[in-house]
Design a protein around this motif. Structure first.
Motif: not given
Length: 533
Positions: A92-95, A219-225, A341-345
Motif C-alpha cells: 500500500y505505501t512506500r513510506a 492517501k498511501w502510495v506504493n512503489n508503482e505510484g 504518503l499523499d493528500f486526498s481531495d
C-alpha cells in the motif's frame, strides 16, 4: 439550509443591508464551499475568498493558538509492524518508516483541548487534539487529528465561522450555548459530532485513556505510484475511559490540570502509555455503493466493510524538559507528509493544509522549523534564508555559499531523485463551489446513538437539554428535527426533556462550569470505561 443564491443585497426587517462581503467589499455569494474541480475534486490555489478568510482567521490570536491552546506533550517512539493486517505494508505505501518490522521512529505528541483557552480546565466538554510528529529518515511527518474520528464540518470555508460560534461572544467574552447551537442547527453535517460531543465521549477521563484519529482522509502510495485512500486510528492500550458531566465537575472543583498531571506523573513513574496505530484502507474512487462520500470527514467508514488493520505501536517515555520550548512551540501541519504518503481531495484536509502551516509562520515565526522541537532529525539544505529570528542558514556540506538558487552548475543544491513512480491522479471537471452529493447528515448520528449504552444515552440527552434549554425556539426546533431524523427515540427523548425543562424553569448551564462535590481521584476512578467504535 443556506445553499441558495443570494440577491445582490439582503435587508433585515429594519431595511439595513445585511449582505456578506469580503474585505475588498465584494459580495460573497457562497460562504459554504471552497472552489473545487467538480463537487468532490481537489481545490485550487486561486480560492481568493477562502484564502483571504482563512489567512485572516489564522492571525486572530497572538501568541496563543487560535484553537488547541491548552495542551500537554511528551516524547516517545513509534515501532512499525511491517504489515497492514496480513499484507506487507509495501503493498500500500512506500513510506520508509512503515517498511521494516521493529523499526523505531522518534515522535513528539501534543494532546490538547480545541476551543478553550490556554488556562482553561481540562474537564470542559470539548474535542481533544491528538497530534503526532514523526521524525523520520525522510524528514518530518505530522499526523494531526483529534480523539473523535470525525469533525463538525466537511468544507474548510466554514471553519472560521464554526470557531467564532464556539468561542466567546465578541461583546460579553462569554461562551454561549445559543451561539453554538445556532451554528450547528444551521449546519446539519455537525449533528454526528454533536452527538459524540454531548455524550460522555465529549470529556475523556485523561489523555492516556482516549483514542486518536487523523480524522481526514489521506492517501498511501506504493512503489508503482498506485494509491489507496487511508484513515488513521490510535487505540490506547490503557483502555478507554470517559467522564460524566458530574464526574468532570467534581474533578474541576479541585484540579483543572488533571489530564496534564496524569500524563506527566505516569511517564515520571515509568508507566509509559502506549497506543496501537490502525488504518482503514479503501480504493481511491467515489464508492457509489456507500450512502456517503468517503472524503467527508463528518463520517465514519464502516468497520465491517473497511476493517481496522494494525500497522504499529507508539510508546511515550519521556516528559518535556521545558514546557514552553517544546509543548508551546511545537508546530504541526497537515501538509507535512513524507514520500509514500499523499493528500486526498478531502475539502477539510485541503483547507487545513494551507491554514496550519500558515498559522505557525505567524504564531511562532518564519523560521519556526529551525526550533529544535520542530526541526527534522536529518540534514536540511534549502535555498531559503532571512525572516524573523533566523539563527542559521540551511546549507549543505560542500555547497557553494554564494549560490542560493537552483538550477546551477556552480556548486549549488540539486533536486532529489524520485525513488518510486510518482502518483499522478487524473482530474477533470468544471470548477465549482458546490457541496458534495451524498451528504447523509443524520444517519450515522443515529447509528452512533443506538450503539451507546443506556447511561451514555441518558448523559447525552441530559447534556443536550441543559445546553438547549434557554436557546431560541427556532434553534431548538431545528435541533429536534435533526435528532428525529437520526433516530425516533433520540428525537422523542430530547423533545420530552426540553418540555420538562420548560415546565420546571430549568436554566441553561455553561458546559463544565459548575463546582461539584466528589473528590477528584474518586471521580476519575468512577469514570466509565468504553468500547471503541
Amino acid at each position: 439550509m443556506k445553499n441558495q443564491l443570494h440577491h445582490d443585497h439582503n435587508q433585515d426587517n429594519t431595511g439595513k443591508d445585511t449582505t456578506l462581503t469580503n474585505r475588498q467589499g465584494h459580495p460573497i455569494t457562497n460562504n459554504q464551499n471552497i472552489r473545487t474541480v467538480g463537487n468532490r475534486g481537489p481545490s485550487t490555489l486561486e480560492n481568493y475568498d477562502f484564502i483571504e478568510k482563512i489567512s485572516h482567521f489564522d492571525r486572530e490570536r497572538i501568541p496563543e493558538r487560535v484553537v488547541h491552546a491548552r495542551g500537554a506533550g511528551a516524547h516517545g517512539y513509534f515501532e512499525t509492524y511491517g504489515t497492514a493486517g496480513e499484507e506487507p505494508v509495501s503493498t500500500y505505501t512506500r513510506a520508509k518508516l512503515f517498511q521494516e518490522k521493529g523499526k523505531k521512529t522518534p515522535v513528539f505528541v501534543r494532546f490538547s483541548s480545541v476551543i478553550h483557552g490556554g488556562h482553561s480546565p481540562e474537564t470542559l466538554r470539548d474535542p481533544r487534539g491528538f497530534a503526532v510528529k514523526f521524525y523520520t529518515e525522510d524528514g518530518n511527518w505530522d499526523l494531526v487529528g483529534n480523539n473523535l474520528k470525525i469533525f463538525f464540518i466537511r468544507d474548510a470555508m466554514k471553519f472560521p465561522d464554526m470557531v467564532h460560534a464556539f468561542k466567546p461572544d465578541p461583546i460579553t467574552n462569554i461562551q454561549d450555548n445559543e451561539r453554538f447551537f445556532d451554528f450547528c442547527s444551521n449546519s446539519p453535517e455537525t449533528f454526528h459530532m454533536v452527538t459524540f460531543l454531548f455524550s460522555p465521549w465529549g470529556i475523556p477521563a485523561n489523555y492516556r485513556m482516549m483514542q486518536g484519529s487523523g480524522v481526514n482522509t489521506y492517501k498511501w502510495v506504493n512503489n508503482e505510484g498506485q494509491a489507496v485512500l487511508v484513515k488513521y486510528h490510535w487505540e490506547p492500550k490503557q483502555g478507554i475511559k470517559n467522564l460524566t458531566q458530574k464526574d468532570a465537575e467534581a474533578i474541576q472543583a479541585t484540579n483543572f490540570n488533571h489530564a496534564t498531571q496524569d500524563l506527566y506523573d505516569a511517564i515520571e513513574n515509568g508507566d509509559y502509555p502506549e497506543w496501537e496505530l490502525l488504518v482503514q484502507i479503501m480504493s481511491d474512487d467515489a464508492h457509489s455503493e456507500l450512502d456517503f462520500d468517503p472524503l467527508d470527514d463528518t463520517k465514519l467508514w464502516p468497520e465491517e466493510k473497511f476493517p481496522w488493520l494494525p500497522v504499529g505501536k507508539m510508546v511515550l517515555n519521556k516528559n518535556p524538559e521545558n514546557y514552553f520550548n517544546e509543548v508551546e512551540q511545537v508546530a504541526f501541519g497537515t501538509g507535512v507528509l513524507v514520500d509514500g504518503l499523499d493528500f486526498s481531495d478531502d475539502k477539510m484536509l485541503q483547507g487545513r493544509t494551507f491554514s496550519y502551516s500558515d498559522t505557525q509562520r505567524y504564531r511562532v515565526g518564519a523560521n519556526y522549523l529551525q526550533l529544535p522541537i520542530n526541526a527534522p532529525k536529518k540534514r536540511v539544505a534549502t535555498n531559503q534564508s532571512g525572516g524573523q529570528m533566523q539563527y542559521k542558514v540551511d546549507i549543505a556540506p560542500g555547497q557553494n555559499p554564494h549560490i542560493n538558487y537552483e538550477p546551477s552548475v556552480l556548486g549549488g543544491l540539486q533536486e532529489a531523485r524520485q525513488d518510486g513512480k510518482e502518483h499522478t491522479p487524473y482530474v477533470a471537471g468544471n470548477l465549482v463551489r458546490q457541496s458534495i452529493d451524498r451528504q447523509s447528515n443524520t444517519k450515522q448520528a443515529g447509528d452512533t446513538y443506538r450503539q451507546f449504552e443506556v447511561w451514555e444515552k441518558d448523559e447525552l440527552i441530559a447534556n443536550l437539554v441543559s445546553g438547549l434549554a434557554n436557546c431560541d425556539k427556532r434553534i431548538q426546533d431545528q435541533m429536534l428535527y435533526l435528532a428525529e431524523q437520526a433516530d425516533a427515540e433520540y428525537g422523542k427523548r430530547l423533545r420530552d426533556g426540553l418540555k420538562n425543562a420548560s415546565k420546571d424553569g430549568s436554566s441553561q448551564k455553561p458546559l463544565g462550569n459548575r463546582a461539584g462535590e466528589k473528590a477528584p481521584q474518586e471521580a476519575i476512578n468512577k469514570g466509565h470505561e468504553a468500547d471503541p467504535y
